[in-house]
Design an enzyme around this catalytic site. Structure first.
Site, PDB file in Angstrom:
ATOM      1  N   SER A 293     -12.556  -4.586   2.979  1.00 50.89           N
ATOM      2  CA  SER A 293     -13.978  -4.631   2.640  1.00 50.89           C
ATOM      3  C   SER A 293     -14.657  -3.270   2.576  1.00 50.89           C
ATOM      4  O   SER A 293     -15.871  -3.202   2.422  1.00 50.89           O
ATOM      5  CB  SER A 293     -14.748  -5.537   3.611  1.00 50.89           C
TER       6      SER A 293
ATOM      7  N   ALA B 130      -6.580  -2.770   1.005  1.00 54.92           N
ATOM      8  CA  ALA B 130      -6.714  -4.083   1.637  1.00 54.92           C
ATOM      9  C   ALA B 130      -7.667  -4.995   0.853  1.00 54.92           C
ATOM     10  O   ALA B 130      -8.306  -4.575  -0.113  1.00 54.92           O
ATOM     11  CB  ALA B 130      -7.202  -3.911   3.069  1.00 54.92           C
ATOM     12  N   HIS B 131      -7.756  -6.222   1.305  1.00 50.23           N
ATOM     13  CA  HIS B 131      -8.591  -7.241   0.673  1.00 50.23           C
ATOM     14  C   HIS B 131     -10.053  -6.804   0.593  1.00 50.23           C
ATOM     15  O   HIS B 131     -10.605  -6.242   1.536  1.00 50.23           O
ATOM     16  CB  HIS B 131      -8.495  -8.547   1.453  1.00 50.23           C
ATOM     17  N   ASN B 132     -10.643  -7.061  -0.580  1.00 49.50           N
ATOM     18  CA  ASN B 132     -12.081  -6.855  -0.793  1.00 49.50           C
ATOM     19  C   ASN B 132     -12.524  -5.397  -0.792  1.00 49.50           C
ATOM     20  O   ASN B 132     -13.727  -5.112  -0.786  1.00 49.50           O
ATOM     21  CB  ASN B 132     -12.906  -7.647   0.233  1.00 49.50           C
TER      22      ASN B 132
END
Lengths: 342, 342, 342
Positions: free
Chosen positions: A257, A237-239
């Site tokens: 994250s 996922a993102h980050n």
């Protein structure tokens, strides 16, 4: 491409016992190897196969040498030596440099003359493709992407706008790098999209499996460290940030994250929820769920073990009563404590 | 695209404290924002970052205003305001309308003059592409499909025959809409395919994640309600119906003919078996398995929690003995009941 | 394509009760069928729908015939008869044989004159495409692949170098056949790639779901038996062998070198770890994890059952204490044993 056993020994810094001039054309498993193949042995489980093998030579560790009378290549790490010898005997096909006539390469892209761009690939403006890159059929590379020297995208790989891929990476077919992260703000019952403005930054020597997806960061970047290996159908996922030399098996999902350390291994179907920190050298077993940060190296698990269904159903029903069971146990303990002792 | 703080306040119906003329060019997180960026603050966890931020202004709620001495944009919902400001400051790139020369568009397709069809996309006969649709590189749209106004298919999206996609949807790379449902009838030991004759019908404002798959209905349709958001690698089986504004995180699987309510959230790797009904406003935690219908709004879970492996193995082995443990407990209770009371 | 009820009865070796000349144009469910559709009935659960149906005729078993006064088609296996009638009434569209002008077919490929190769497909040298094969838009077929008679690859399917696909297979969009297996040797903290030299060999009558991935064998082959059905987003690792007529539902992962028997069913999100042997006729429930070989036919499970979250959390916390609970129980039993009996 053939070699003598002595040549292979030099390649892997090993020691020959037997005929140094034995001719070797291929590499195979003990049970499948023919008289011009080399095989390897690492586990006592395969001692019968070792005894019966037709291989021209066997790679093994010194202490195992007594179990085989044929030609030997003795090394400290037989799996590693075998991998290197496989690569030597079965080299990747080479391709003529150049851009296929059916590829659609933007005028504003910079493709090194040594790169290969195969049929129907699409490359956007501002994108830089370095020396010896190989972009397979049907790949779609967005604008302002950078693909480092020696990296290969197999087929139908997507790399979206602005992402950076390091050197000597290998991306299996269908992987998507740089799709939008899953980020929305609530507006009453509606979800309003949080624009995903970050990138994906992939280090060197990374492998990414077939149909895996790595989302771009929301604001900062999603970072895949050098030497990381991702299997098929993995979701990053993102980050997320994954430390160097961590390996992630198939069907794993890592939520937004979360930061994973170096040299971790995450087995198939495991999941890690968002905003966690996982230390270096953490190993997670198959199908486990990680719901809080891990600060100590070690092995972690919530893997279950299947049983015949009738038995399992009886046990699983009790899971739903566990708190009550624990309380009844406590109550019994108290009753017994209050009983007169002999 | 820049703005003054006052202009951004008007955009999100917020209130400025500080310099209304502050120039803002970008949006970023508190820790990454520079002196021409706006950032946002929602959680006390980030109070240190708030104190240290270099942002030109910070979006926050009224009660948090005392924690910051710089320029403020005060709103009720900072995440929502930030999402809107990001979209304003970082607008989507625009593309020149038209069909790339390398796209293969059937003579029988109706493509609006305002639509973009990028390189190597393939569009079948009878398909209608509405105003302002953007079809990315390598997409494959079958026959008799309809794509609503303002929808964007990123890259390599597949939409199979007869499916309907609503307005203002966003489909990430590699998604497959309208593959066959998994339906077979037994004929002795063989499986005979049940033809999959339904469609996928997607509402407006839907987002579909990278490499997710939504199967067509067997007889009726698979329906994705307006405002639904699906993350990456999600599987939606034949004849599933998902209610409006439900969000489904990555790696979730929803089996055939299950009906999901409105405004639900389904966390990553959760699974829902076939033929269930899930009420509105149900929230399912990560990796949970839903095996029976849910009639009440609320949060449901079967998420496990990983432990160090030695500890976990001891506990997990006991799961396989739980029914026996419960019976032994019952037996003890009965014995104690029969004991003489003091 | 229409038919009379008598014609359909001949097709499925069934018996008509009512008007043999009833005209039937379509097939649908009981609740959706119109007066020129045929429907089917298998479960008492749908008796109300049977009573209310507008269908021209209903397919059912002899014992259910008393529940309906309209036209009947009586068979032993209504689901199977319905699947066959659907296929007859709704035949696959036919395509004109030939290679689309936008396809990129290597001079060294042998494409049968009866085959269809759709837009932007790419086919490598040495590949053989047999009679009546249908290769959809955007497919990428590597070198030295063989695709058997009557097989259809829907859209954007990848088949990598050297793989063999049997006859009459159906591969849904986005599937990747023949990506590299996930095999590496350790060299200090680095992973060195073990070249993946085997193939994928797919039998006849196999269906492979959208965005599923089947890795090539490391040395030998990965083998998918005749009649196997794989749903979407399934991961089959290197050197797995799946026996004939086994069905694998969505999001399942099967790890390297595991051998699955014939006629097994593996429900959604289940996982099977590496190097196991699973017997014939084994059925695995949704989300279960198989960590040891299974030698007996039967149903196996480690599926959990979600609860309202407060209740679940209390119970799940006790799972982490189970070994201690079991030991406390044993201690109580011993104390009670030692107590004076009346």
């Amino acid at each position: 491409m053939g070699a003598t056993l002595a040549e292979l020994a030099r390649l892997v810094h090993g020691k020959v016992r037997g005929q140094t001039t034995a001719s070797i054309d291929g590499a195979n498993s003990l049970d499948r190897a023919g008289p011009r193949d080399i095989a390897f042995f690492t586990s006592a489980k395969y001692r019968d196969q070792l005894a019966a093998t037709k291989a021209a030579a066997v790679i093994l560790r010194e202490p195992d040498a007594t179990h085989f009378t044929g030609n030997l290549l003795i090394v400290d790490n037989p799996s590693l030596a075998f991998a290197r010898i496989c690569a030597y005997l079965h080299p990747e096909p080479t391709r003529k440099a150049g851009i296929d006539a059916s590829a659609v390469v933007s005028a504003g892209a910079a493709i090194d003359a040594s790169a290969v761009v195969e049929a129907t690939a699409v490359i956007g403006p501002g994108t830089r493709v370095a020396e010896d890159v190989w972009i397979g059929p049907g790949c779609v590379i967005g604008r302002n992407v950078s693909i480092g020297r020696g990296t290969r995208l197999m087929a139908r790989v997507v790399v979206q706008e602005g992402c950076l891929i390091g050197r000597n990476c290998l991306v299996q077919p269908g992987a998507v790098i740089g799709g939008d992260g899953f980020g929305f703000a609530r507006d009453g019952e509606r979800w309003i999209k949080q624009p995903q403005l970050g990138r994906v930054v992939v280090g060197d020597d990374v492998e990414i499996g077939a149909n895996s997806t790595i989302d771009r960061g929301t604001l900062g970047d999603t970072v895949i460290g050098t030497g990381v290996k991702l299997d098929n159908l993995v979701h990053i996922a993102h980050n997320v940030r994954i430390g160097e030399h961590t390996a992630v098996a198939a069907c794993v999902g890592i939520a937004g994250s979360t930061v994973i350390g170096k040299r971790c291994t995450i087995a198939g179907q495991a999941g890690i929820i968002e905003h966690l920190d996982i230390a270096d050298d953490v190993h997670i077993t198959a199908d486990s769920l990680i719901t809080s940060s891990i600060t100590q190296a070690g092995v972690y698990s919530s893997s279950l073990k299947a049983q015949p269904v009738a038995e399992w159903r009886r046990n699983a029903a009790r899971i739903g009563q566990l708190d009550e069971i624990a309380k009844r146990l406590r109550s019994l303990e108290q009753q017994i404590e209050r009983m007169p002792k002999e």
